[in-house]
Design a protein around this motif. Sequence first.
Motif, PDB file in Angstrom:
ATOM      1  N   ASN A   1      20.417 -29.722  73.249  1.00 37.66           N
ATOM      2  CA  ASN A   1      21.311 -28.598  73.518  1.00 37.66           C
ATOM      3  C   ASN A   1      21.773 -27.946  72.220  1.00 37.66           C
ATOM      4  O   ASN A   1      21.735 -26.715  72.076  1.00 37.66           O
ATOM      5  N   LEU A   2      22.200 -28.766  71.267  1.00 36.60           N
ATOM      6  CA  LEU A   2      22.638 -28.214  69.991  1.00 36.60           C
ATOM      7  C   LEU A   2      21.487 -27.522  69.275  1.00 36.60           C
ATOM      8  O   LEU A   2      21.658 -26.429  68.721  1.00 36.60           O
ATOM      9  N   ARG A   3      20.315 -28.132  69.279  1.00 37.88           N
ATOM     10  CA  ARG A   3      19.173 -27.539  68.589  1.00 37.88           C
ATOM     11  C   ARG A   3      18.858 -26.148  69.132  1.00 37.88           C
ATOM     12  O   ARG A   3      18.604 -25.202  68.363  1.00 37.88           O
ATOM     13  N   LEU A   4      18.892 -26.006  70.445  1.00 40.19           N
ATOM     14  CA  LEU A   4      18.595 -24.709  71.047  1.00 40.19           C
ATOM     15  C   LEU A   4      19.664 -23.674  70.703  1.00 40.19           C
ATOM     16  O   LEU A   4      19.354 -22.498  70.458  1.00 40.19           O
ATOM     17  N   GLU A   5      20.936 -24.085  70.677  1.00 37.36           N
ATOM     18  CA  GLU A   5      21.994 -23.142  70.304  1.00 37.36           C
ATOM     19  C   GLU A   5      21.869 -22.734  68.839  1.00 37.36           C
ATOM     20  O   GLU A   5      22.061 -21.567  68.493  1.00 37.36           O
ATOM     21  N   LEU A   6      21.545 -23.685  67.957  1.00 34.25           N
ATOM     22  CA  LEU A   6      21.372 -23.349  66.547  1.00 34.25           C
ATOM     23  C   LEU A   6      20.111 -22.526  66.316  1.00 34.25           C
ATOM     24  O   LEU A   6      20.046 -21.725  65.373  1.00 34.25           O
ATOM     25  N   GLN A   7      19.122 -22.683  67.175  1.00 32.66           N
ATOM     26  CA  GLN A   7      17.923 -21.849  67.071  1.00 32.66           C
ATOM     27  C   GLN A   7      18.248 -20.392  67.359  1.00 32.66           C
ATOM     28  O   GLN A   7      17.627 -19.483  66.798  1.00 32.66           O
ATOM     29  N   ARG A   8      19.227 -20.163  68.215  1.00 34.51           N
ATOM     30  CA  ARG A   8      19.681 -18.791  68.451  1.00 34.51           C
ATOM     31  C   ARG A   8      20.351 -18.232  67.197  1.00 34.51           C
ATOM     32  O   ARG A   8      20.242 -17.036  66.910  1.00 34.51           O
ATOM     33  N   VAL A   9      21.051 -19.099  66.467  1.00 34.61           N
ATOM     34  CA  VAL A   9      21.738 -18.662  65.254  1.00 34.61           C
ATOM     35  C   VAL A   9      20.742 -18.431  64.126  1.00 34.61           C
ATOM     36  O   VAL A   9      20.828 -17.435  63.390  1.00 34.61           O
ATOM     37  N   PHE A  10      19.795 -19.352  63.979  1.00 36.45           N
ATOM     38  CA  PHE A  10      18.813 -19.282  62.895  1.00 36.45           C
ATOM     39  C   PHE A  10      17.404 -19.383  63.486  1.00 36.45           C
ATOM     40  O   PHE A  10      16.795 -20.452  63.462  1.00 36.45           O
ATOM     41  N   PRO A  11      16.867 -18.292  64.020  1.00 35.16           N
ATOM     42  CA  PRO A  11      15.549 -18.355  64.676  1.00 35.16           C
ATOM     43  C   PRO A  11      14.425 -18.792  63.743  1.00 35.16           C
ATOM     44  O   PRO A  11      13.416 -19.344  64.209  1.00 35.16           O
ATOM     45  N   ASP A  12      14.579 -18.567  62.449  1.00 36.79           N
ATOM     46  CA  ASP A  12      13.518 -18.868  61.489  1.00 36.79           C
ATOM     47  C   ASP A  12      13.761 -20.156  60.704  1.00 36.79           C
ATOM     48  O   ASP A  12      13.061 -20.429  59.726  1.00 36.79           O
ATOM     49  N   ARG A  13      14.750 -20.954  61.098  1.00 37.85           N
ATOM     50  CA  ARG A  13      15.061 -22.192  60.385  1.00 37.85           C
ATOM     51  C   ARG A  13      15.200 -23.329  61.390  1.00 37.85           C
ATOM     52  O   ARG A  13      15.667 -23.124  62.500  1.00 37.85           O
ATOM     53  N   ARG A  14      14.823 -24.508  60.961  1.00 37.89           N
ATOM     54  CA  ARG A  14      14.890 -25.678  61.828  1.00 37.89           C
ATOM     55  C   ARG A  14      15.675 -26.795  61.137  1.00 37.89           C
ATOM     56  O   ARG A  14      15.570 -26.965  59.921  1.00 37.89           O
ATOM     57  N   PRO A  15      16.433 -27.580  61.884  1.00 35.96           N
ATOM     58  CA  PRO A  15      17.089 -28.743  61.275  1.00 35.96           C
ATOM     59  C   PRO A  15      16.065 -29.722  60.732  1.00 35.96           C
ATOM     60  O   PRO A  15      15.028 -29.969  61.360  1.00 35.96           O
ATOM     61  N   GLN A  16      16.364 -30.273  59.571  1.00 38.89           N
ATOM     62  CA  GLN A  16      15.498 -31.260  58.938  1.00 38.89           C
ATOM     63  C   GLN A  16      16.303 -32.530  58.666  1.00 38.89           C
ATOM     64  O   GLN A  16      17.471 -32.455  58.284  1.00 38.89           O
ATOM     65  N   GLU A  17      15.667 -33.671  58.842  1.00 35.42           N
ATOM     66  CA  GLU A  17      16.315 -34.937  58.517  1.00 35.42           C
ATOM     67  C   GLU A  17      16.610 -34.977  57.018  1.00 35.42           C
ATOM     68  O   GLU A  17      15.753 -34.662  56.189  1.00 35.42           O
ATOM     69  N   VAL A  18      17.839 -35.332  56.671  1.00 34.92           N
ATOM     70  CA  VAL A  18      18.245 -35.375  55.264  1.00 34.92           C
ATOM     71  C   VAL A  18      17.966 -36.771  54.726  1.00 34.92           C
ATOM     72  O   VAL A  18      18.460 -37.760  55.276  1.00 34.92           O
ATOM     73  N   PRO A  19      17.178 -36.896  53.659  1.00 32.72           N
ATOM     74  CA  PRO A  19      16.873 -38.232  53.135  1.00 32.72           C
ATOM     75  C   PRO A  19      18.097 -38.885  52.515  1.00 32.72           C
ATOM     76  O   PRO A  19      19.001 -38.202  52.019  1.00 32.72           O
ATOM     77  N   LEU A  20      18.117 -40.198  52.529  1.00 32.47           N
ATOM     78  CA  LEU A  20      19.232 -40.936  51.941  1.00 32.47           C
ATOM     79  C   LEU A  20      19.381 -40.640  50.462  1.00 32.47           C
ATOM     80  O   LEU A  20      20.475 -40.779  49.902  1.00 32.47           O
TER      81      LEU A  20
ATOM     82  N   GLU B   1      26.959 -14.287  72.322  1.00 30.32           N
ATOM     83  CA  GLU B   1      26.209 -13.539  71.310  1.00 30.32           C
ATOM     84  C   GLU B   1      27.056 -13.201  70.090  1.00 30.32           C
ATOM     85  O   GLU B   1      26.569 -13.212  68.959  1.00 30.32           O
ATOM     86  N   ALA B   2      28.322 -12.907  70.315  1.00 32.35           N
ATOM     87  CA  ALA B   2      29.200 -12.589  69.175  1.00 32.35           C
ATOM     88  C   ALA B   2      29.369 -13.807  68.275  1.00 32.35           C
ATOM     89  O   ALA B   2      29.416 -13.677  67.040  1.00 32.35           O
ATOM     90  N   GLU B   3      29.450 -14.996  68.876  1.00 37.06           N
ATOM     91  CA  GLU B   3      29.577 -16.222  68.078  1.00 37.06           C
ATOM     92  C   GLU B   3      28.298 -16.523  67.312  1.00 37.06           C
ATOM     93  O   GLU B   3      28.340 -16.987  66.162  1.00 37.06           O
ATOM     94  N   VAL B   4      27.159 -16.259  67.944  1.00 35.80           N
ATOM     95  CA  VAL B   4      25.875 -16.445  67.256  1.00 35.80           C
ATOM     96  C   VAL B   4      25.826 -15.590  65.991  1.00 35.80           C
ATOM     97  O   VAL B   4      25.489 -16.073  64.905  1.00 35.80           O
ATOM     98  N   GLU B   5      26.183 -14.331  66.115  1.00 36.55           N
ATOM     99  CA  GLU B   5      26.158 -13.428  64.964  1.00 36.55           C
ATOM    100  C   GLU B   5      27.167 -13.845  63.907  1.00 36.55           C
ATOM    101  O   GLU B   5      26.882 -13.819  62.705  1.00 36.55           O
ATOM    102  N   ALA B   6      28.348 -14.239  64.342  1.00 35.18           N
ATOM    103  CA  ALA B   6      29.399 -14.615  63.394  1.00 35.18           C
ATOM    104  C   ALA B   6      29.024 -15.870  62.622  1.00 35.18           C
ATOM    105  O   ALA B   6      29.216 -15.945  61.401  1.00 35.18           O
ATOM    106  N   LEU B   7      28.482 -16.867  63.320  1.00 38.65           N
ATOM    107  CA  LEU B   7      28.115 -18.112  62.643  1.00 38.65           C
ATOM    108  C   LEU B   7      26.973 -17.880  61.661  1.00 38.65           C
ATOM    109  O   LEU B   7      26.978 -18.438  60.555  1.00 38.65           O
ATOM    110  N   ARG B   8      25.992 -17.064  62.045  1.00 40.17           N
ATOM    111  CA  ARG B   8      24.900 -16.748  61.124  1.00 40.17           C
ATOM    112  C   ARG B   8      25.430 -16.092  59.859  1.00 40.17           C
ATOM    113  O   ARG B   8      25.090 -16.478  58.733  1.00 40.17           O
TER     114      ARG B   8
END
Length: 290
Positions: free
Chosen positions: A167-186, A138-145
């Motif tokens: 696995n990564l998506r779920l961990e990042l969802q803890r960091v940013f509950p209101d944001r989702r990874p998006q594919e970056v266009p070329l 939890e401390a890392e989640v807060e720090a990364l956010r």
Amino acid sequence: MIERFVPRTFVPRKGVFGLSMIAVLLGGVAAAQRGWFQDEISSGRNGVPDWEIDEDFRGDVFTFARIRYESYGGWGRRSRGGWRTDYPDSDLNFSLRLQQLTTLKVNPEPVILELTDDELFDYPFIYIIEPGALVFNEAEVEALRRYCLNGGFLMVDDFWGDSQYENLRLELQRVFPDRRPQEVPLSHEIFHCVYDLKEKPQIPAINGVRRDYDGSMITYERADDGSDTSTPHYRAIYDDADRIMVFICHNTDLGDGWEREGEAQWYFEEFSVKKAYPMGINIVTYAMTH
């Protein structure tokens, strides 16, 4: 025989890639022959050239900062973690190439940090590798956010297949509950800000390259879950100003392209020179200018 690197000065121009970069890099290689990572963190530079930095501006140079994290193996057991993969050669080689190929002033000594370290905010760029079994507390989640929302940039690299991404998506969802990874266009500037890349690069581990029946190179690695890894994905989490805060390099391994440049000329020319370094330099340039 591949010769060691002789440092020289080179500043790329936007849109210039290929012969100019190859001419510089083929002058030699900044890496010793490698072995498997030992139980203790390696010391020394493994043959990578050193350089001086101005002591009056030591706090103003770019430093490659790798994040140490917890991970878990089978049956929920804590493992030593993939965070140290490719260390230290990847970090040393990339720092050298960044110093040579751009106008950035770069610290020759990369650092290892934890997300809860007080000095985290001294480093605008941080790097996480092999996050397929990563677990934040939890401390890392807060720090990364807090780090990302205050202008920091996280690059994530070297993981393959659907289950590792999940696995990564779920961990990042803890960091940013209101944001989702998006594919970056070329078309995004991160693929063009220094080197004008014509495709999203896929870099395999040096022992993961295979020849197809027609002689072409198969550049993807097999996933543990059997999922398709043939397409590299570059995803991002953005802040409210549309700045990339987290850049996710999935189904590709830039770190091996940096680490393994001294092991085989063909790998160096095909993957380090053409793909891994240009993409890495673009990422850092974007991070340091936004």
